[in-house]
Design a protein around this motif. Sequence first.
Motif, PDB file in Angstrom:
ATOM      1  N   LYS A   1       0.822  -1.223   0.000  1.00 32.84           N
ATOM      2  CA  LYS A   1       0.000   0.000   0.000  1.00 32.84           C
ATOM      3  C   LYS A   1       0.852   1.268   0.000  1.00 32.84           C
ATOM      4  N   GLU A   2       2.074   1.192   0.511  1.00 34.36           N
ATOM      5  CA  GLU A   2       2.948   2.375   0.518  1.00 34.36           C
ATOM      6  C   GLU A   2       3.418   2.735  -0.882  1.00 34.36           C
ATOM      7  N   ARG A   3       3.325   1.773  -1.819  1.00 37.35           N
ATOM      8  CA  ARG A   3       3.759   2.033  -3.199  1.00 37.35           C
ATOM      9  C   ARG A   3       2.604   2.471  -4.100  1.00 37.35           C
ATOM     10  N   ILE A   4       1.389   2.533  -3.550  1.00 33.96           N
ATOM     11  CA  ILE A   4       0.206   2.843  -4.352  1.00 33.96           C
ATOM     12  C   ILE A   4      -0.200   4.298  -4.156  1.00 33.96           C
ATOM     13  N   SER A   5      -0.548   4.940  -5.275  1.00 31.81           N
ATOM     14  CA  SER A   5      -1.145   6.280  -5.240  1.00 31.81           C
ATOM     15  C   SER A   5      -2.591   6.164  -5.697  1.00 31.81           C
ATOM     16  N   TRP A   6      -3.492   6.810  -4.968  1.00 26.42           N
ATOM     17  CA  TRP A   6      -4.897   6.807  -5.353  1.00 26.42           C
ATOM     18  C   TRP A   6      -5.244   8.150  -6.008  1.00 26.42           C
ATOM     19  N   HIS A   7      -6.103   8.086  -7.021  1.00 27.55           N
ATOM     20  CA  HIS A   7      -6.501   9.281  -7.771  1.00 27.55           C
ATOM     21  C   HIS A   7      -8.016   9.269  -7.966  1.00 27.55           C
ATOM     22  N   THR A   8      -8.596  10.442  -8.084  1.00 30.89           N
ATOM     23  CA  THR A   8     -10.034  10.523  -8.363  1.00 30.89           C
ATOM     24  C   THR A   8     -10.319  10.558  -9.861  1.00 30.89           C
ATOM     25  N   ALA A   9      -9.292  10.814 -10.681  1.00 31.51           N
ATOM     26  CA  ALA A   9      -9.474  10.867 -12.136  1.00 31.51           C
ATOM     27  C   ALA A   9      -8.205  10.360 -12.812  1.00 31.51           C
ATOM     28  N   PHE A  10      -8.373   9.775 -13.979  1.00 34.15           N
ATOM     29  CA  PHE A  10      -7.240   9.228 -14.728  1.00 34.15           C
ATOM     30  C   PHE A  10      -6.245  10.319 -15.097  1.00 34.15           C
ATOM     31  N   GLU A  11      -6.739  11.528 -15.316  1.00 35.43           N
ATOM     32  CA  GLU A  11      -5.860  12.635 -15.691  1.00 35.43           C
ATOM     33  C   GLU A  11      -4.818  12.938 -14.608  1.00 35.43           C
ATOM     34  N   GLU A  12      -5.050  12.488 -13.383  1.00 38.34           N
ATOM     35  CA  GLU A  12      -4.118  12.757 -12.287  1.00 38.34           C
ATOM     36  C   GLU A  12      -2.913  11.822 -12.283  1.00 38.34           C
ATOM     37  N   VAL A  13      -2.987  10.728 -13.053  1.00 37.72           N
ATOM     38  CA  VAL A  13      -1.863   9.789 -13.100  1.00 37.72           C
ATOM     39  C   VAL A  13      -0.648  10.495 -13.704  1.00 37.72           C
ATOM     40  N   PRO A  14       0.525  10.393 -13.083  1.00 44.48           N
ATOM     41  CA  PRO A  14       1.708  11.118 -13.589  1.00 44.48           C
ATOM     42  C   PRO A  14       2.096  10.688 -15.000  1.00 44.48           C
ATOM     43  N   GLU A  15       2.817  11.568 -15.683  1.00 48.53           N
ATOM     44  CA  GLU A  15       3.302  11.272 -17.019  1.00 48.53           C
ATOM     45  C   GLU A  15       4.281  10.103 -16.976  1.00 48.53           C
ATOM     46  N   GLY A  16       4.340   9.376 -18.087  1.00 46.04           N
ATOM     47  CA  GLY A  16       5.266   8.260 -18.189  1.00 46.04           C
ATOM     48  C   GLY A  16       4.611   7.048 -18.811  1.00 46.04           C
ATOM     49  N   PHE A  17       5.415   6.106 -19.248  1.00 46.95           N
ATOM     50  CA  PHE A  17       4.938   4.874 -19.874  1.00 46.95           C
ATOM     51  C   PHE A  17       3.904   4.203 -18.969  1.00 46.95           C
ATOM     52  N   THR A  18       2.754   3.852 -19.556  1.00 46.83           N
ATOM     53  CA  THR A  18       1.600   3.428 -18.762  1.00 46.83           C
ATOM     54  C   THR A  18       1.069   2.075 -19.214  1.00 46.83           C
ATOM     55  N   LEU A  19       0.834   1.194 -18.266  1.00 49.24           N
ATOM     56  CA  LEU A  19       0.123  -0.056 -18.489  1.00 49.24           C
ATOM     57  C   LEU A  19      -1.166   0.029 -17.679  1.00 49.24           C
ATOM     58  N   MET A  20      -2.290   0.076 -18.377  1.00 51.68           N
ATOM     59  CA  MET A  20      -3.570   0.329 -17.713  1.00 51.68           C
ATOM     60  C   MET A  20      -4.553  -0.790 -17.963  1.00 51.68           C
ATOM     61  N   VAL A  21      -5.389  -1.064 -16.967  1.00 48.33           N
ATOM     62  CA  VAL A  21      -6.470  -2.023 -17.137  1.00 48.33           C
ATOM     63  C   VAL A  21      -7.747  -1.432 -16.540  1.00 48.33           C
ATOM     64  N   ALA A  22      -8.862  -1.681 -17.224  1.00 47.68           N
ATOM     65  CA  ALA A  22     -10.179  -1.267 -16.734  1.00 47.68           C
ATOM     66  C   ALA A  22     -11.126  -2.439 -16.953  1.00 47.68           C
ATOM     67  N   ASN A  23     -11.499  -3.108 -15.881  1.00 49.02           N
ATOM     68  CA  ASN A  23     -12.403  -4.255 -15.955  1.00 49.02           C
ATOM     69  C   ASN A  23     -13.787  -3.843 -15.475  1.00 49.02           C
ATOM     70  N   GLU A  24     -14.764  -3.984 -16.346  1.00 49.49           N
ATOM     71  CA  GLU A  24     -16.151  -3.594 -16.051  1.00 49.49           C
ATOM     72  C   GLU A  24     -16.231  -2.138 -15.584  1.00 49.49           C
ATOM     73  N   LEU A  25     -15.571  -1.285 -16.326  1.00 50.50           N
ATOM     74  CA  LEU A  25     -15.656   0.158 -16.099  1.00 50.50           C
ATOM     75  C   LEU A  25     -16.682   0.795 -17.011  1.00 50.50           C
ATOM     76  N   PHE A  26     -16.583   0.523 -18.313  1.00 49.52           N
ATOM     77  CA  PHE A  26     -17.384   1.261 -19.288  1.00 49.52           C
ATOM     78  C   PHE A  26     -18.870   0.944 -19.207  1.00 49.52           C
ATOM     79  N   ASP A  27     -19.239  -0.238 -18.722  1.00 45.13           N
ATOM     80  CA  ASP A  27     -20.660  -0.561 -18.613  1.00 45.13           C
ATOM     81  C   ASP A  27     -21.357   0.328 -17.588  1.00 45.13           C
ATOM     82  N   ALA A  28     -20.584   0.930 -16.682  1.00 40.45           N
ATOM     83  CA  ALA A  28     -21.169   1.791 -15.650  1.00 40.45           C
ATOM     84  C   ALA A  28     -21.147   3.269 -16.035  1.00 40.45           C
ATOM     85  N   VAL A  29     -20.725   3.565 -17.266  1.00 35.23           N
ATOM     86  CA  VAL A  29     -20.741   4.948 -17.765  1.00 35.23           C
ATOM     87  C   VAL A  29     -22.069   5.175 -18.488  1.00 35.23           C
ATOM     88  N   PRO A  30     -22.782   6.260 -18.215  1.00 32.25           N
ATOM     89  CA  PRO A  30     -24.143   6.446 -18.737  1.00 32.25           C
ATOM     90  C   PRO A  30     -24.253   6.442 -20.259  1.00 32.25           C
TER      91      PRO A  30
END
Length: 366
Positions: free
Chosen positions: A133-162
């Motif tokens: 947990k000390e290595r994890i940063s929490w964000h309220t929006a994806f735009e807050e993730v720092p710049e740099g090479f990114t590996l991202m996953v979103a599981n069952e995210l888009f079905d909850a978008v209106p």
Amino acid sequence: MTPLAHKIVRLIEQTGPLRISDYFALCLADPEHGYYQSREPFGRAGDFITAPEISQLFGEMIGVSLVHAWQAQGSPSDVRIVEIGPGRGTLMSDALRVIARLAPDLYAGASFHMVETSERLRNVQRQTLVRIKERISWHTAFEEVPEGFTLMVANELFDAVPIRQFVKTAQGFRERVVGLDSAGSLVFGLGPGDFDPSLLPVDEARVPEGEIFELSPARSAVMQTVAAKIVRDGGTALAIDYGHLITGFGDTLQAVYRHEYDPPLARPGEADLTSHVDFQALAEAAMAMGAHVHRPLTQGEFLVGLGIVERAGALGSERDSLTQAAIRDAVNRLAGEGEGRMGELFKVLAISGDPVKITPFDRVAA
């Protein structure tokens, strides 16, 4: 009538019928009575079970996929591993365990980021991931993730978008809305048009009356935000959800309450509200930002291509027969076809900043 239903009724009385997208957003995210604010949705005691909760095998295969993506793009040293909508943190926990074993350099050099708006779920994630947990940063929006090479996953995210819904009538398409009947209960109705027929997959004249067409500008906006970062900073993003690969017609708005389908207007705030994801629209949104879209796969193809069957065999080796049967059942639920199985209904979309080949996506579509 639920507390949120009372609130929605008062809102309609004051301002008129609501678009489906506005009703959808209120049901899930109302700060007082929204589903994700007031309910524990996950697991057997909740309303649905996501793939990571079925078996550790799912998160492990995600970890394998991220390692493949990292290696295919030159194994950079400074990496952000990101999950949007991490639930209980189970997927990230299982994925990182595999990443640490298969690619210790990636694990040691990466920073971990969770995009989560619910403080309640953040606390659950801290417990699940307590060792790191000390290595994890929490964000309220994806735009807050720092710049740099990114590996991202979103599981069952888009079905909850209106979504928005439009119904073909004799006068053309009109928007589907939520209003009130004579007794003051919530009911579906039709609002003004406000629809661009060029968005249809076929000529408007060919669409029969009563047919429903769904759009989600909000989903496309989320994908464009993700794609813009992937193109700018490099990396790969995975989106896993239930839906269709080709844009089509039909009413996919649905509610789930205690693992059973429920009428979408019956329990606002107390039932999960979702709809099927249009993966063609997501791919087009990503391509519009310059991302490279890999050939979409069903979840079954994705998991089998990453070796879930072989991993299940190793996991069950020298275990008792009941444990082996449970592992086989989990593989069937995750990768199989038919009722109660996720392999065909769920799809996987991968986008990358560069036109690389990533297992198991055997070719780049664009």
